[in-house]
Design an enzyme around this catalytic site. Sequence first.
Site, PDB file in Angstrom:
ATOM      1  N   GLY A 184      65.203  15.566  18.804  1.00  0.00           N
ATOM      2  CA  GLY A 184      64.267  16.618  18.452  1.00  0.00           C
ATOM      3  C   GLY A 184      64.489  17.209  17.076  1.00  0.00           C
ATOM      4  O   GLY A 184      64.913  16.526  16.143  1.00  0.00           O
ATOM      5  N   SER A 185      64.266  18.516  16.986  1.00  0.00           N
ATOM      6  CA  SER A 185      64.097  19.187  15.690  1.00  0.00           C
ATOM      7  C   SER A 185      65.270  19.065  14.735  1.00  0.00           C
ATOM      8  O   SER A 185      65.097  19.305  13.539  1.00  0.00           O
ATOM      9  CB  SER A 185      63.816  20.659  15.920  1.00  0.00           C
ATOM     10  OG  SER A 185      62.753  20.801  16.812  1.00  0.00           O
ATOM     11  N   THR A 186      66.463  18.748  15.233  1.00  0.00           N
ATOM     12  CA  THR A 186      67.581  18.609  14.302  1.00  0.00           C
ATOM     13  C   THR A 186      67.268  17.539  13.258  1.00  0.00           C
ATOM     14  O   THR A 186      67.781  17.570  12.153  1.00  0.00           O
ATOM     15  CB  THR A 186      68.875  18.227  15.047  1.00  0.00           C
ATOM     16  OG1 THR A 186      68.565  17.269  16.038  1.00  0.00           O
ATOM     17  CG2 THR A 186      69.502  19.424  15.692  1.00  0.00           C
ATOM     18  N   PHE A 187      66.377  16.614  13.619  1.00  0.00           N
ATOM     19  CA  PHE A 187      65.977  15.550  12.697  1.00  0.00           C
ATOM     20  C   PHE A 187      65.179  16.066  11.503  1.00  0.00           C
ATOM     21  O   PHE A 187      65.065  15.391  10.488  1.00  0.00           O
ATOM     22  CB  PHE A 187      65.142  14.503  13.441  1.00  0.00           C
ATOM     23  CG  PHE A 187      65.873  13.208  13.639  1.00  0.00           C
ATOM     24  CD1 PHE A 187      66.905  13.124  14.548  1.00  0.00           C
ATOM     25  CD2 PHE A 187      65.528  12.079  12.919  1.00  0.00           C
ATOM     26  CE1 PHE A 187      67.587  11.941  14.739  1.00  0.00           C
ATOM     27  CE2 PHE A 187      66.206  10.885  13.091  1.00  0.00           C
ATOM     28  CZ  PHE A 187      67.235  10.822  14.006  1.00  0.00           C
ATOM     29  N   LYS A 188      64.607  17.268  11.669  1.00  0.00           N
ATOM     30  CA  LYS A 188      63.793  17.811  10.571  1.00  0.00           C
ATOM     31  C   LYS A 188      64.618  17.962   9.306  1.00  0.00           C
ATOM     32  O   LYS A 188      64.106  17.892   8.199  1.00  0.00           O
ATOM     33  CB  LYS A 188      63.226  19.170  10.989  1.00  0.00           C
ATOM     34  CG  LYS A 188      62.114  19.031  12.004  1.00  0.00           C
ATOM     35  CD  LYS A 188      61.602  20.356  12.485  1.00  0.00           C
ATOM     36  CE  LYS A 188      60.557  20.103  13.571  1.00  0.00           C
ATOM     37  NZ  LYS A 188      60.387  21.252  14.457  1.00  0.00           N
TER      38      LYS A 188
END
Lengths: 155, 569
Positions: free
Chosen positions: B278-282
């Site tokens: 999820g968002s950690t990839f942003k």
Amino acid sequence: MKRFMMTILTLATLISGAALMQTKYTVQEKARELEALADQIHADRKAIRVLRAEWAYRTSPSKLQDQSMEYLALMPVLPSQVLHDVEDIPFRRNPLEPVAGAVGILLPGVKAKETNPNSKGSGAEAESVTRTAGRHQQEARSMLVRLSAQRDEKL
Amino acid sequence: MTVVASARPISFDGERKSQLETARFRLMLIAMLMFLSFGVLGFRTLDLGMSSGVVHRTAPEIFVAPVELARADILDRNGEVLATNLETYSLYADTRQIKNPEEVAAGLVRVLPELTMSEVEAKLKSGRSFVWLKRKLTPSQHWAVNALGVPGFEYRREEERVYPHGSLASHVLGYVDPDGNGLGGVEHFFNDTLGDKNLSDRSLKLSLDIRVQHALADELQSAMRAHEAVGAGGLVMDVRTGELLALVSLPDFDPNQSGRAQPESMFNRVTMGLYELGSTFKTFTLAAALDSGQVTMNDGYDASKPIHISKYWIKDDHPKARYLSVPEIYTYSSNIGMAHMADEMGSDKQREFLRTLGLLEPATVELTEVGSPVYPKNWGRINTMTISYGHGIQVSPLNLALGIASMVNGGQRIPATLVYKDDNAYIDNRRVIKAKTSEQIRKLMRMVVKEGTGSHAEAIGYRVGGKTGTAEKAKSDSRGYDKKSLISSFVGVYPMDDPQFVVFAMLDEPKGTKATYGFAGGGWTAAPTVRNVIMRTAPLLGIAPKEEVKSDYQYIAMLIAEGRKKDNK
């Protein structure tokens, strides 16, 4: 003369022979001791391994945590409890005044004695304690000064 | 000799005389030789007996038999024993020597209550010369059995692998089979070195710090219990050297009794488990965009309406429904903004960036249980958009932590390691982003904790930065996502002004509680775990709490504050 020389020589030979025998037996004895010591070291090393494992088992963090919760109630260090600057440590207002009741606990080298006001010479004793306390305080102060000087140099 | 010497010489003549003289000469020669030899001996004795001057020190070699072991020890970075081989004794009996089996059996069962009376009796009555009674006695059992004084009881020396810390660090250490072969973790990876007889007096020093390991395991365990999660994982890593100070996967097992472990508890979620994080990839999408100059802090994207692409909708969890600046997209974790950013970047650039980061290959670490990331073969537009916020690509938490480490450590890609490295052993590794981009990412990550979704990770004084991640798990029939079962994670870095450690925590299917107002996302479940771990371990790792320099974050804070004003209107 010749006879005398011979006697001396024979005697000396006999004595040296005896001494040599003695030395030889001592050396043998020492060698045996050495061997026993080597065995002992070997056994100790084995024991140390077991003790190290036991120590690791008994001081495993989870065990220490359980024990601490049961007996000590120690908590993790809070950021507010950490001082990272020498200057954050305040000086005592009156360094010559001993800390109430527990001089020996806070200052090394001063024996904590129960001061009995009724007994003779207690006044002199208290005075000497105060003097020692003052010396320790001065030492502590000079150490602090040295530490902060070192830090300044680093910066 | 005296006879010859004392006798007055009788003179003979001729042949007879010469014969006698020859004999006498020979005798004298022998006598001389004897005298000389005795003289030498005597002199040497005198010499040895009287000399006290020069001492010839030819000290014999002190030979201490080495403690021979079948397997080397494993230590943590501070020398704490994590795995060691101990001598144990196994009890067997020569039953022919045992005259009264009933009595002996009763005595033995009293000492070793885990044995059954009838079984022992049957064994002792078998009449065989070798029958195992009990394998691997503890020292106290050994002593107690010895105290019985039964003739016919014999011992055989065996070795046992002992893990004093029990289940702590079990996934790193692994375990051994009864014959001492490593079957998991570093025991397996270094099996040949650990089992080498010539090297058994050396020990393997791991990068783990058992105290940090415990703090992480303890916090994850309590978070798992509080949120009724099915599993949890986490790690603490040095961002410069890639050393793993802690690596926890829950549920775990006791390597001392690996036979009894549940198969699912053997699974290493951190290195082997693959998740859409999820968002950690942003962080990676943003770093790629900032590094290539595609965007600057002053740019932004329109996040007013969801994106509709093929049959999917890309929506925001906390929609602001307006134009968002780049810092806002990251701190408020806007999927729409990120998707636009990645779309503008293009598939090829995105894939290339993730490849250089090492997110498309198994992480390098000294374990054999390493998962290989799963990503789409045909990396289309829709994939680019979803991968920008961490969906549609599965990586291991270790992969992610390594990626984050290179984002904050100045832009160097580092390999993870479980082996202790000297502090000086810092190797200049491959550069993946510019140092300036790394600095911007640091500030943005700090902002997420100060102002955004990661506020529950704020550990006062330790300047924590990070990014939350909440992903829905794919349904088991691989048709869409299950809204109820989440993978909630938080990746934290501290101290943000000079990053030292990455702290990652992940919960598998956490449930919301009263304390979290029913939320189960990364910001509510994993972020507090990371904060607690940092609070507990920072003093151990020598990081002092400090007041941060506010001006560093002034500009980004201003951009976010401007956005706030718009919201309030």
